[in-house]
Scaffold this motif. Sequence first.
Motif, PDB file in Angstrom:
ATOM      1  N   GLY A 143      11.525 -16.143  42.498  1.00 24.31           N
ATOM      2  CA  GLY A 143      10.729 -16.379  41.325  1.00 24.31           C
ATOM      3  C   GLY A 143       9.013 -16.830  42.026  1.00 24.31           C
ATOM      4  O   GLY A 143       9.842 -18.275  43.228  1.00 24.31           O
ATOM      5  N   ILE A 144       8.328 -16.359  41.292  1.00 24.85           N
ATOM      6  CA  ILE A 144       7.610 -16.739  41.867  1.00 24.85           C
ATOM      7  C   ILE A 144       6.364 -18.113  40.879  1.00 24.85           C
ATOM      8  O   ILE A 144       6.369 -17.765  39.432  1.00 24.85           O
ATOM      9  CB  ILE A 144       6.075 -15.570  42.111  1.00 24.85           C
ATOM     10  N   GLN A 179      30.481 -18.664  54.996  1.00 29.31           N
ATOM     11  CA  GLN A 179      31.905 -19.781  55.251  1.00 29.31           C
ATOM     12  C   GLN A 179      32.310 -20.368  54.225  1.00 29.31           C
ATOM     13  O   GLN A 179      33.145 -20.299  53.991  1.00 29.31           O
ATOM     14  CB  GLN A 179      31.319 -20.990  56.681  1.00 29.31           C
ATOM     15  N   PHE A 180      31.652 -21.005  53.151  1.00 27.44           N
ATOM     16  CA  PHE A 180      32.166 -21.583  52.215  1.00 27.44           C
ATOM     17  C   PHE A 180      31.177 -21.217  50.960  1.00 27.44           C
ATOM     18  O   PHE A 180      31.624 -21.815  50.311  1.00 27.44           O
ATOM     19  CB  PHE A 180      31.402 -22.653  52.414  1.00 27.44           C
ATOM     20  N   GLY A 181      30.521 -20.265  51.332  1.00 29.18           N
ATOM     21  CA  GLY A 181      29.931 -19.820  49.700  1.00 29.18           C
ATOM     22  C   GLY A 181      29.487 -19.971  48.669  1.00 29.18           C
ATOM     23  O   GLY A 181      29.616 -20.142  47.194  1.00 29.18           O
ATOM     24  N   PHE A 182      28.601 -21.220  48.739  1.00 27.18           N
ATOM     25  CA  PHE A 182      28.067 -22.037  47.885  1.00 27.18           C
ATOM     26  C   PHE A 182      26.533 -21.189  47.653  1.00 27.18           C
ATOM     27  O   PHE A 182      26.344 -19.874  48.421  1.00 27.18           O
ATOM     28  CB  PHE A 182      27.266 -23.334  48.358  1.00 27.18           C
ATOM     29  N   SER A 183      26.207 -21.368  46.525  1.00 30.52           N
ATOM     30  CA  SER A 183      24.235 -20.592  46.189  1.00 30.52           C
ATOM     31  C   SER A 183      23.497 -21.775  46.670  1.00 30.52           C
ATOM     32  O   SER A 183      23.538 -23.228  46.574  1.00 30.52           O
ATOM     33  CB  SER A 183      24.487 -20.588  44.463  1.00 30.52           C
ATOM     34  N   ILE A 184      22.412 -21.071  46.867  1.00 30.39           N
ATOM     35  CA  ILE A 184      21.361 -22.348  47.137  1.00 30.39           C
ATOM     36  C   ILE A 184      20.411 -22.200  46.531  1.00 30.39           C
ATOM     37  O   ILE A 184      19.636 -20.648  45.936  1.00 30.39           O
ATOM     38  CB  ILE A 184      20.178 -22.150  48.535  1.00 30.39           C
ATOM     39  N   LEU A 185      19.564 -23.047  45.714  1.00 28.03           N
ATOM     40  CA  LEU A 185      18.377 -22.950  45.127  1.00 28.03           C
ATOM     41  C   LEU A 185      16.957 -23.023  46.408  1.00 28.03           C
ATOM     42  O   LEU A 185      16.778 -24.439  46.931  1.00 28.03           O
ATOM     43  CB  LEU A 185      18.146 -24.052  43.752  1.00 28.03           C
ATOM     44  N   PHE A 186      16.201 -22.510  46.638  1.00 31.46           N
ATOM     45  CA  PHE A 186      15.447 -22.610  48.123  1.00 31.46           C
ATOM     46  C   PHE A 186      13.823 -22.873  47.790  1.00 31.46           C
ATOM     47  O   PHE A 186      13.282 -22.177  46.922  1.00 31.46           O
ATOM     48  CB  PHE A 186      15.867 -20.801  48.642  1.00 31.46           C
ATOM     49  N   ILE A 187      13.355 -23.972  47.589  1.00 31.94           N
ATOM     50  CA  ILE A 187      12.228 -24.133  47.615  1.00 31.94           C
ATOM     51  C   ILE A 187      11.224 -24.159  48.752  1.00 31.94           C
ATOM     52  O   ILE A 187      11.585 -24.454  49.749  1.00 31.94           O
ATOM     53  CB  ILE A 187      12.079 -25.795  47.133  1.00 31.94           C
ATOM     54  N   PHE A 207      18.658 -17.911  45.608  1.00 30.11           N
ATOM     55  CA  PHE A 207      17.256 -18.012  44.704  1.00 30.11           C
ATOM     56  C   PHE A 207      16.395 -18.751  45.240  1.00 30.11           C
ATOM     57  O   PHE A 207      16.223 -19.994  45.297  1.00 30.11           O
ATOM     58  CB  PHE A 207      17.455 -18.723  43.318  1.00 30.11           C
ATOM     59  N   GLY A 208      15.309 -17.912  45.781  1.00 30.98           N
ATOM     60  CA  GLY A 208      14.362 -18.816  45.913  1.00 30.98           C
ATOM     61  C   GLY A 208      12.711 -19.165  44.964  1.00 30.98           C
ATOM     62  O   GLY A 208      12.776 -18.322  44.390  1.00 30.98           O
ATOM     63  N   HIS A 219       6.476 -22.556  50.484  1.00 28.84           N
ATOM     64  CA  HIS A 219       5.458 -22.141  50.057  1.00 28.84           C
ATOM     65  C   HIS A 219       5.384 -21.027  50.895  1.00 28.84           C
ATOM     66  O   HIS A 219       4.109 -20.268  51.196  1.00 28.84           O
ATOM     67  CB  HIS A 219       4.598 -22.861  50.264  1.00 28.84           C
ATOM     68  N   ASP A 220       6.430 -20.783  52.225  1.00 29.98           N
ATOM     69  CA  ASP A 220       6.205 -19.898  52.655  1.00 29.98           C
ATOM     70  C   ASP A 220       6.819 -18.411  52.521  1.00 29.98           C
ATOM     71  O   ASP A 220       8.701 -18.039  52.483  1.00 29.98           O
ATOM     72  CB  ASP A 220       7.050 -20.153  54.022  1.00 29.98           C
ATOM     73  N   LEU A 221       6.440 -17.736  51.973  1.00 26.87           N
ATOM     74  CA  LEU A 221       6.614 -16.515  51.178  1.00 26.87           C
ATOM     75  C   LEU A 221       7.124 -15.662  52.110  1.00 26.87           C
ATOM     76  O   LEU A 221       8.301 -14.620  52.006  1.00 26.87           O
ATOM     77  CB  LEU A 221       5.435 -16.165  50.733  1.00 26.87           C
ATOM     78  N   SER A 222       6.909 -15.055  53.139  1.00 27.83           N
ATOM     79  CA  SER A 222       8.252 -14.586  54.408  1.00 27.83           C
ATOM     80  C   SER A 222       8.875 -14.739  54.648  1.00 27.83           C
ATOM     81  O   SER A 222      10.436 -14.558  54.096  1.00 27.83           O
ATOM     82  CB  SER A 222       6.495 -14.448  55.673  1.00 27.83           C
ATOM     83  N   LEU A 223       9.515 -16.289  55.039  1.00 29.57           N
ATOM     84  CA  LEU A 223      10.627 -17.209  54.722  1.00 29.57           C
ATOM     85  C   LEU A 223      11.866 -16.463  53.709  1.00 29.57           C
ATOM     86  O   LEU A 223      12.515 -16.586  53.775  1.00 29.57           O
ATOM     87  CB  LEU A 223      10.412 -18.622  55.202  1.00 29.57           C
ATOM     88  N   MET A 224      10.271 -16.633  52.159  1.00 27.85           N
ATOM     89  CA  MET A 224      11.307 -16.568  51.473  1.00 27.85           C
ATOM     90  C   MET A 224      12.707 -15.887  51.046  1.00 27.85           C
ATOM     91  O   MET A 224      12.769 -15.076  50.618  1.00 27.85           O
ATOM     92  CB  MET A 224      10.719 -17.230  50.335  1.00 27.85           C
ATOM     93  N   VAL A 225      10.974 -14.315  51.459  1.00 25.45           N
ATOM     94  CA  VAL A 225      11.950 -13.401  51.148  1.00 25.45           C
ATOM     95  C   VAL A 225      12.507 -13.211  52.387  1.00 25.45           C
ATOM     96  O   VAL A 225      13.927 -12.065  51.838  1.00 25.45           O
ATOM     97  CB  VAL A 225      10.288 -12.377  51.432  1.00 25.45           C
TER      98      VAL A 225
END
Lengths: 347, 326, 326
Positions: free
Chosen positions: A242-243, A219-227, A51-52, A229-235
């Motif tokens: 979430g904006i 490999q490990f199946g963890f979730s990520i909360l990804f913060i 989730f970004g 400001h780089d929207l291209s990377l985020m998408v």
Amino acid sequence: MTQPMPTFDQARTDAEPLLSVRDLVVEYHTQRGLVRAADHVSFDLHRNEVFGLAGESGCGKSTVAHAITRILKPPAHIAGGQVLFDEVDVLKLNDDQLRDIRWRRISIVFQSAMNALSPVLTVGTQIADALQAHENGTAQMTRRQVLDRARELLDLVGIDPDRVNSYPHQLSGGMRQRVVIAIALALNPELIVMDEPTTALDVVVQKQIMDQIRELRNQFGFSILFISHDLSLMVEFSDRVGIMYAGELVEVAPSQAIFNDPQHPYTVRLMNSFPTLSGPRVELFGIPGSPPDLITPPPGCRFHPRCDVALAGRCQTERPGLQPIGARHMAACHLLDDKIVNKEDAS
Amino acid sequence: MRFILRRLGFYLIALLVSVTLNFMIPRLMSGDPVQLMFARFQGRMDPRAIESLYETFGFVQGPLHEQYFTYLSHLLQGDLGVSIANFPIPVTEVIAVGLGWTLRLVGLATVIAFSAGIFLGIRAAWRRGRFADSVILPITGLLSAFPYFWLAMLVLYFFALGLGWFPLGHAYSLDIHQDWSSPEYLSSVLHHMILPATTIVLTAIGGWMLGMRNNMISVLSEDYITMAQAKGLSDRRVMYTYAARNAILPSLTGFAMSLGFVLGGALLTEIVFSYPGVGYTLLTAVNTRDYPLMQGVFLMITVAVLVANLLADTMYVLLDPRVRAA
Amino acid sequence: MIAAKPILEAQGLTKHFRTGGAVSQRVVKALQDASFQLYPGKVTALVGESGSGKSTTARLLARLYEPTAGQIIYAGRDTVEDKGRSKLLKYRSEVQMIFQDPFSSLNPVHSISYHLKRPLQIHRKAQGRQMTEKVHDLLHTVALTPPADYTPKYPHQLSGGQRQRVAIARALAVEPKVILADEPISMLDVSIRMGILNLMAKLRDEQNLAFLYVTHDLASARYFADETMVMYAGHIVESGGSEELTQDPQHPYTQLLLSAVPDPARGLRTQETEIAGEVPSLSEVGEGCPFAARCPHVMSRCREAMPPVTRLSETRWVRCYLFDEA
């Protein structure tokens, strides 16, 4: 003023969300007044999902991440809301309980690893710390075992295991960030919060790191909360995005939807601020004006002074709440009223 | 390693320069310095003392560079000459006695002041605004602002003269035989040490505490501290291994350098408490115009300060891995 | 259309920095043999990662450093003769620089009005009442209106984007012909960046300015610049029209760079080949092509010597043995 309770995303109806943030409020006092850095932020994060959380500086994304992991520094403090991690409210845990889930279930990758590692301790020591801080009772690891595990972790993130005795300044920026990721993985957590993990890195190193993270996730199946400001990377990297704007969550949708079909006027204008390398060259405009002062935010919708489609009247007086407007797509905007779907319809 | 060798080279050069200056200065005065001293003593100097004075200053027959080498060779052999006021006791012996007492008293007190100051500084920074920070810190700060001799005399007045809990001076009771194996002697020494040591600690602790506290506060705002806490490490581990370990670096080098000055003796302490340390020795030497002794003490202080600086540099290399790369 | 004559030209520009003390010397080869032209009314982008030498190039052109070798030719004249204050001043009035950090490039203790008046005073562009008029004109040009609102303010009262506009206004005050912009938007919020780039494009068109746009962001180079040059470890490895270069890169490094930039428009990305290695340290660069260690097409001659310039068309050239006929 309370907002209508947003209907939660029922994307994976088989499982409850791993993380459920509800009406989170973070405030701090300044000389000039009270700042609401996060204002009734609510979203869900599911197992094995990325989730970004995106937005510009001052929008509150880092604040939310820090609040969730309870590493907010004073004078910022949590003034309301819940953070349910696997049904348990993280905000209500005492120090011991917190230490229990810290790192074992939720870990953090900080921005600019330059500063996340102590310069006078070896990389191995800093990995070992995380391992040793969490052994209580059951199978105490011997020094040898701890060191072996540290080497294993370095190997996992693509660093020569012999570097376990190196000091941070002896490694390049990209390698340091990998070390920080290795530390985050040490206890096999379910959720990793990554706060701008590649912002300080060059674009090629950034790609290497993001690929590495992707591989580890497989490999490990963890979730990520990804913060970020780089929207291209985020998408590119996230499943859902979430904006945030001025402390509020204004739109949440799967990443391709945010990119191809943004609904909130801020998101629309934001997507129009990124020059691309492929596709036709179009003139871009950015967004006029600047983000609002969080001490005296504009009444009504916080974006209305900069919005080119704001409705006179309603947008200036009434704050829009986050509403579902399509399959897995939510936005906070009065102009989208006609698109609001009921919870039962959005399956 | 190369860093240390470079520093060593630098200090050796510094030492050579100071020794040379030491050699040159008497020669820059017009006339014969030995005769001048003889005049000062109003002729009441042992003639053999005059001989040894000439020797010590290197005023032997021969050209200047020969004198210089003689002088240097004497130094290297540890021969600092003979004390005039205590003739025929060599300077090295006189200094040795004072040095012993100084090391014991001032050395110990400095170590205690440093350790306690650092420890309190860590606590004050960790719990900002609480007891250590808002009560102890201002008190120690206040104490360090007092003129030392005034505080020392006050302490002496109340606790020694007034309450009679402690002796009025000296390093040990003069009626006890000097014998380190005797418990009676040991307890006398300790008894005499308490007041002077306490006054040194009280005035010195504030500086260390404040320095450490400030370093800690800036280190505590670093990301790696937040990271350490987020990892779930115990407060103790974060405070000491992560924060203090980084924050102490500047204080340690300061400490190494202050050790150098320990050898100069805490002059005021020794005067107030009549403590027979190096400072007291130096004072007597000045009063009796005992030049060889004075020169000897100054040389010792110079060497001590240079060695302390080298020690501080070495310590920095050992403790801060970033410096090793340079 | 390309103007006939370049206004600022670099020929074989090289810059080596010496570091290290008396004992160990290291040479950082920040820039090697760079040759390019800047034309009026055109934006030339210099793209590279950190340590590529792009900022050094800008600073050399701004004459903040002296080149180790090579020439800077301004309006047909070799500037190496331009020493001495008045000649340098003339150069500075025609070649201006805009810096990356809007927070530190303005002096926090002076008002905006002061910032804009200073260059006018130093270069004697206006006097007395004209001064205020000129300042207002400048603020109009950078769309900070009404100007009277901004002149009394201090930098900390403005947002990042506004500060950068003031920096641009300051550069424009002396009526330059060339503007060297060193990463002017990387420290600004995303939604503000386009505004600044559009402003600079407007200035290019209206005032026929030549721009050097230094950036690490290839996408913004494609958007804003007419020509793009790609740098790696101190060398310019490819140059050509921005659109052509970004759509059809020839040099292996440019291809690497393009594949690394996140681009959601390209659709779902499949797992691609591993990119190995990192940018080499500029003090350890050898004789051959610096990219040899990571290049998928490396040949033995790549390590021996830097490939020469190969012209692919009137507007394109690369330095790569893959294209070298010899």
